[in-house]
Design a protein around this motif. Structure first.
Motif, PDB file in Angstrom:
ATOM      1  N   LEU A   1     -19.293 112.987  15.701  1.00 37.81           N
ATOM      2  CA  LEU A   1     -18.447 112.445  14.617  1.00 37.81           C
ATOM      3  C   LEU A   1     -19.232 112.383  13.309  1.00 37.81           C
ATOM      4  O   LEU A   1     -18.702 112.671  12.232  1.00 37.81           O
ATOM      5  CB  LEU A   1     -17.922 111.055  14.999  1.00 37.81           C
TER       6      LEU A   1
ATOM      7  N   ASP B   1     -12.594 107.220  12.223  1.00 32.28           N
ATOM      8  CA  ASP B   1     -11.708 106.225  12.838  1.00 32.28           C
ATOM      9  C   ASP B   1     -10.634 105.778  11.827  1.00 32.28           C
ATOM     10  O   ASP B   1      -9.432 105.768  12.124  1.00 32.28           O
ATOM     11  CB  ASP B   1     -12.571 105.020  13.284  1.00 32.28           C
TER      12      ASP B   1
ATOM     13  N   ASN C   1     -14.803 102.334  18.278  1.00 31.06           N
ATOM     14  CA  ASN C   1     -13.686 103.218  17.894  1.00 31.06           C
ATOM     15  C   ASN C   1     -12.334 102.691  18.382  1.00 31.06           C
ATOM     16  O   ASN C   1     -12.151 102.430  19.572  1.00 31.06           O
ATOM     17  CB  ASN C   1     -13.944 104.625  18.454  1.00 31.06           C
TER      18      ASN C   1
ATOM     19  N   CYS D   1     -21.046  96.163  18.908  1.00 29.94           N
ATOM     20  CA  CYS D   1     -21.093  97.546  19.427  1.00 29.94           C
ATOM     21  C   CYS D   1     -22.222  98.301  18.752  1.00 29.94           C
ATOM     22  O   CYS D   1     -23.040  98.938  19.405  1.00 29.94           O
ATOM     23  CB  CYS D   1     -19.763  98.256  19.171  1.00 29.94           C
ATOM     24  N   THR D   2     -22.277  98.256  17.418  1.00 32.08           N
ATOM     25  CA  THR D   2     -23.365  98.930  16.707  1.00 32.08           C
ATOM     26  C   THR D   2     -24.641  98.082  16.860  1.00 32.08           C
ATOM     27  O   THR D   2     -24.592  96.941  17.329  1.00 32.08           O
ATOM     28  CB  THR D   2     -22.999  99.127  15.220  1.00 32.08           C
TER      29      THR D   2
ATOM     30  N   HIS E   1     -27.998  97.475  24.759  1.00 30.24           N
ATOM     31  CA  HIS E   1     -26.575  97.778  24.505  1.00 30.24           C
ATOM     32  C   HIS E   1     -25.727  97.307  25.697  1.00 30.24           C
ATOM     33  O   HIS E   1     -24.672  96.705  25.525  1.00 30.24           O
ATOM     34  CB  HIS E   1     -26.359  99.273  24.273  1.00 30.24           C
TER      35      HIS E   1
ATOM     36  N   SER F   1     -23.306 106.050  21.733  1.00 29.08           N
ATOM     37  CA  SER F   1     -23.771 105.693  20.388  1.00 29.08           C
ATOM     38  C   SER F   1     -24.072 106.957  19.605  1.00 29.08           C
ATOM     39  O   SER F   1     -23.664 108.054  19.992  1.00 29.08           O
ATOM     40  CB  SER F   1     -25.000 104.799  20.511  1.00 29.08           C
ATOM     41  N   GLY F   2     -24.824 106.788  18.508  1.00 29.13           N
ATOM     42  CA  GLY F   2     -25.169 107.939  17.690  1.00 29.13           C
ATOM     43  C   GLY F   2     -26.276 108.773  18.330  1.00 29.13           C
ATOM     44  O   GLY F   2     -26.422 109.960  18.048  1.00 29.13           O
ATOM     45  N   GLY F   3     -27.049 108.150  19.211  1.00 32.54           N
ATOM     46  CA  GLY F   3     -28.164 108.862  19.821  1.00 32.54           C
ATOM     47  C   GLY F   3     -28.001 109.055  21.324  1.00 32.54           C
ATOM     48  O   GLY F   3     -28.746 109.820  21.937  1.00 32.54           O
TER      49      GLY F   3
ATOM     50  N   GLY G   1     -22.137 100.373  22.708  1.00 38.14           N
ATOM     51  CA  GLY G   1     -22.741 101.309  21.749  1.00 38.14           C
ATOM     52  C   GLY G   1     -21.800 101.502  20.571  1.00 38.14           C
ATOM     53  O   GLY G   1     -20.617 101.144  20.638  1.00 38.14           O
ATOM     54  N   GLY G   2     -22.311 102.063  19.493  1.00 38.65           N
ATOM     55  CA  GLY G   2     -21.553 102.187  18.245  1.00 38.65           C
ATOM     56  C   GLY G   2     -20.172 102.800  18.398  1.00 38.65           C
ATOM     57  O   GLY G   2     -19.202 102.340  17.780  1.00 38.65           O
ATOM     58  N   VAL G   3     -20.045 103.821  19.252  1.00 42.50           N
ATOM     59  CA  VAL G   3     -18.754 104.511  19.389  1.00 42.50           C
ATOM     60  C   VAL G   3     -17.726 103.626  20.115  1.00 42.50           C
ATOM     61  O   VAL G   3     -16.515 103.829  19.975  1.00 42.50           O
ATOM     62  CB  VAL G   3     -18.950 105.882  20.080  1.00 42.50           C
TER      63      VAL G   3
ATOM     64  N   GLU H   1     -30.712  99.813  11.411  1.00 48.04           N
ATOM     65  CA  GLU H   1     -30.245  98.441  11.233  1.00 48.04           C
ATOM     66  C   GLU H   1     -31.424  97.485  11.424  1.00 48.04           C
ATOM     67  O   GLU H   1     -32.139  97.587  12.422  1.00 48.04           O
ATOM     68  CB  GLU H   1     -29.175  98.072  12.263  1.00 48.04           C
TER      69      GLU H   1
ATOM     70  N   GLY I   1     -21.349 109.989  19.117  1.00 54.24           N
ATOM     71  CA  GLY I   1     -21.376 109.515  17.727  1.00 54.24           C
ATOM     72  C   GLY I   1     -21.944 110.563  16.783  1.00 54.24           C
ATOM     73  O   GLY I   1     -21.490 110.719  15.648  1.00 54.24           O
TER      74      GLY I   1
END
Ligand code: KG4
Ligand code: ZN
Length: 335
Positions: free
Chosen positions: A163, A181, A271, A297-298, A113, A133-135, A266-268, A12, A160
């Motif tokens: 998923l 989601d 959800n 979040c993201t 975050h 998050s994803g990481g 964080g990204g998750v 991003e 993340g």
């Protein structure tokens, strides 16, 4: 004080402006270049940041109704993240600070975050923070902002990532979290059960590779037709296992640290099922649950600017010699 934040740690490209503690613009460009590969391709990410950084910063400045020469402080992400991606935002931020003769503040992405929860509201400490998050998937005790005690983290995949890999395996697109989601909303989370790992481990670590393995075994044994025709129920079951693992560990941490405020970021944290279960937890225990709006979040630069303000007030500026640090912990266990 007018503060510009810049975030480029992964895929991003984002810039945001705060005026005296109020967020007045937050532009996020999510790179679509990676979709066909089912995951982030580091080299493509750096090139896309180079193409987008100027337009994104310009848009954030103009949406804020200010001009670049009005900016008084710039914060940018130093790490953790992809080194090529980090370098673009960081070098851009430091160069601007040098040219404008204004202070620069380098920030940790995980701490940023955590600070996404402070963009629109106050949080009292001591607090617990779950960063998903994803990481990253980690749980911190925060006696006061700026001090983090790592209570547990994932021993393998991040929530993340689990998923994202499920979605990639099924050819449903990247990033997988929002896809799962959306489809899981139509499904029955109790029809298919997937493992909730580490709940009896006696510590606050997480593990998501077991869910991923059992998902792959399930897909292989049931066959593509069955999976396609039962997709909402299957994805709802997988999402439930991820969400339950997160919420259960958070409940275990809360038993040890019965704080009044809990942060989930964080990204998750975007959800919908996780948000639902956290709301129930908050109601049952009377604990204040701070989950930022989905847009924060993201990855975004609003959280970077918010943290830069805090760090600048506390420690002053960072040296322009500061470089990108791809592997950067917020705290080691036991700190
Ligand atoms: O915080 P973030 O933007 O980047 C990292 O720092 O990793 O998080 C991205 C992660 C991805 O794994 C993505 O699939 C997940 O957040 N994600 C979601 C949702 N929206 C994004 N996971 C579950 N449900 C969502 N709605
Ligand atoms: Zn992130």
């Amino acid at each position: 004080m007018l503060v510009l934040g810049i975030e480029t740690s992964c895929d991003e490209t984002s810039a945001a402006v705060f005026n005296d503690g109020t967020l007045i613009s937050n532009i996020v460009y999510s790179q679509s270049e990676h979709r066909r590969y089912g995951g982030v391709v580091p080299e493509l990410a750096s090139r896309a940041h180079i193409r987008r950084i100027v337009p994104v910063v310009d848009e954030a400045i103009s949406e804020a109704g200010v001009s670049l020469s009005d900016i008084e402080l710039i914060g940018a992400t130093v790490g953790p993240g992809l080194v090529g991606s980090l370098l673009v935002g960081l070098t851009f931020a430091k160069t601007l600070c040098f040219a404008l003769d204004i202070p620069f503040v380098g920030v940790n992405h995980i701490e940023a975050h955590i600070f996404s929860s402070l963009v629109y509201e106050d949080v009292s400490t001591p607090a617990l923070a779950l960063v998903v998050s994803g990481g990253h998937t980690e749980l911190h005790f925060i006696p006061e902002f700026g001090v983090y005690r790592l209570l547990g983290k994932t021993r393998d995949d991040a929530a993340g990532e689990c998923l994202d890999k499920t979605s990639k395996f099924l050819g449903l697109g990247y990033p997988g979290g929002p896809v799962v989601d959306r489809i899981a909303k139509e499904g029955d989370p109790d029809r298919f059960s997937f493992p909730r790992a580490m709940l009896e481990s006696g510590d606050l670590d997480f593990s998501f590779s077991g869910i991923k393995t059992s998902v792959i075994e399930f897909f292989t044994s049931c066959g593509e037709d069955f999976v396609r025709s039962n997709l909402p129920d299957i994805l709802a079951g997988i999402q439930e296992a991820v969400v339950d693992s997160l919420v259960e560990k958070l409940k275990q941490a809360y038993k040890i640290y019965p704080v009044s405020d809990i942060i989930v970021v964080g990204g998750v944290a975007a959800n919908s099922r996780l948000r639902e279960k956290l709301a129930r937890f908050s109601e049952a225990e009377g604990v204040r649950m701070h989950i930022p709006p989905v847009s924060l979040c993201t990855d975004n630069a609003a959280m970077v600017a918010r943290l830069a303000i805090f760090l600048f007030e506390r420690n002053g500026s960072s040296p322009l010699s500061l470089s990108a640090v791809p592997r950067l912990d917020l705290a080691q266990k036991g700190d």
